[in-house]
Scaffold this motif. Structure first.
Motif, mmCIF file in Angstrom:
data_model
loop_
_atom_site.group_PDB
_atom_site.id
_atom_site.type_symbol
_atom_site.label_atom_id
_atom_site.label_comp_id
_atom_site.label_asym_id
_atom_site.label_seq_id
_atom_site.Cartn_x
_atom_site.Cartn_y
_atom_site.Cartn_z
ATOM 1 N N ILE A 72 0.803 -1.267 -0.087
ATOM 2 C CA ILE A 72 -0.003 0.135 0.122
ATOM 3 C C ILE A 72 0.914 1.136 0.082
ATOM 4 C CG2 ILE A 72 -1.680 1.372 1.260
ATOM 5 C CD1 ILE A 72 -2.700 -1.362 2.302
ATOM 6 N N SER A 74 1.167 5.347 -0.600
ATOM 7 C CA SER A 74 0.505 6.611 -0.623
ATOM 8 C C SER A 74 1.457 7.831 -0.505
ATOM 9 C CB SER A 74 -0.492 6.876 0.607
ATOM 10 O OG SER A 74 0.240 6.579 1.841
ATOM 11 N N ASP A 75 1.127 8.756 -1.153
ATOM 12 C CA ASP A 75 1.872 10.223 -0.919
ATOM 13 C C ASP A 75 1.269 11.355 -0.141
ATOM 14 O OD1 ASP A 75 -0.092 11.378 -2.516
ATOM 15 O OD2 ASP A 75 1.022 11.102 -4.423
ATOM 16 N N GLY A 78 -2.370 12.376 -0.476
ATOM 17 C CA GLY A 78 -3.348 11.874 -0.088
ATOM 18 C C GLY A 78 -3.833 10.600 -1.122
ATOM 19 N N GLN A 79 -3.168 10.637 -2.147
ATOM 20 C CA GLN A 79 -3.578 9.573 -3.063
ATOM 21 C C GLN A 79 -2.633 8.283 -2.668
ATOM 22 O OE1 GLN A 79 -1.958 10.263 -7.209
ATOM 23 N NE2 GLN A 79 -1.272 8.056 -7.216
ATOM 24 N N GLU A 80 -3.508 6.982 -2.646
ATOM 25 C CA GLU A 80 -3.098 5.837 -2.143
ATOM 26 C C GLU A 80 -3.385 4.620 -2.963
ATOM 27 O OE1 GLU A 80 -3.925 4.647 2.377
ATOM 28 O OE2 GLU A 80 -5.113 3.135 1.218
ATOM 29 N N HIS A 82 -3.404 0.405 -3.778
ATOM 30 C CA HIS A 82 -3.137 -0.881 -2.991
ATOM 31 C C HIS A 82 -2.054 -1.509 -4.510
ATOM 32 C CE1 HIS A 82 -4.554 -4.715 -0.920
ATOM 33 N NE2 HIS A 82 -3.522 -4.935 -1.527
ATOM 34 N N ILE A 97 6.593 9.692 0.394
ATOM 35 C CA ILE A 97 5.953 8.572 0.202
ATOM 36 C C ILE A 97 5.745 7.437 1.333
ATOM 37 C CG2 ILE A 97 5.777 6.238 -1.429
ATOM 38 C CD1 ILE A 97 5.437 8.995 -2.910
ATOM 39 N N THR A 98 4.707 6.968 1.707
ATOM 40 C CA THR A 98 4.629 6.203 2.773
ATOM 41 C C THR A 98 4.448 4.700 2.206
ATOM 42 O OG1 THR A 98 3.482 7.669 4.187
ATOM 43 C CG2 THR A 98 3.196 5.384 4.711
#
Length: 118
Positions: A72, A74-75, A78-80, A82, A97-98
């Motif tokens: 998963i 995300s940036d 808020g875009q995520e 899968h 980036i997460t």
């Protein structure tokens, strides 16, 4: 110049821990270009289900393709996503980036940096 072949690299390459507390994140630089002005590095990034995600600020441009499992990603906008096998990403320099995984994910990256930087 001769090419270099890394047979079955996803099966043979040891990927050491990134040493982030409570996060099962692993990274290894596999190949490095010899161009001192435009060095690029390719290698593997792996993330396993963890208590904490990996939050990473890019100081260089990078491309990544998911080669096994799922992540998963995300940036800061808020875009995520899968992410699954075959998904390709571009992370511009300066992006935050997460990364996390509900199980385990493996990606191959190519980054515009020198070996060991980041």
């Amino acid at each position: 110049m001769a090419m270099t072949h890394y047979p079955q690299a996803t099966k043979r390459t040891e990927i050491p821990s990134m040493g982030v507390n409570n996060c099962n994140a692993f990274l290894t630089d596999l190949v490095v270009s010899e161009d001192p002005d435009k060095t690029i590095v390719g290698g593997f990034f792996k993330i396993e289900k963890s208590d904490e995600p990996l939050v990473y600020t890019y100081t260089y441009h990078e491309m990544k393709i998911i080669v096994e499992g799922e992540m998963i990603i995300s940036d800061e906008t808020g875009q995520e996503v899968h992410a699954r096998v075959g998904d390709v990403f571009h992370f511009p320099k300066g992006s935050v980036i997460t990364f996390q995984s509900p199980s385990v994910g493996l990606g191959f990256f190519c980054g515009q940096r020198r070996e060991g930087e980041g």
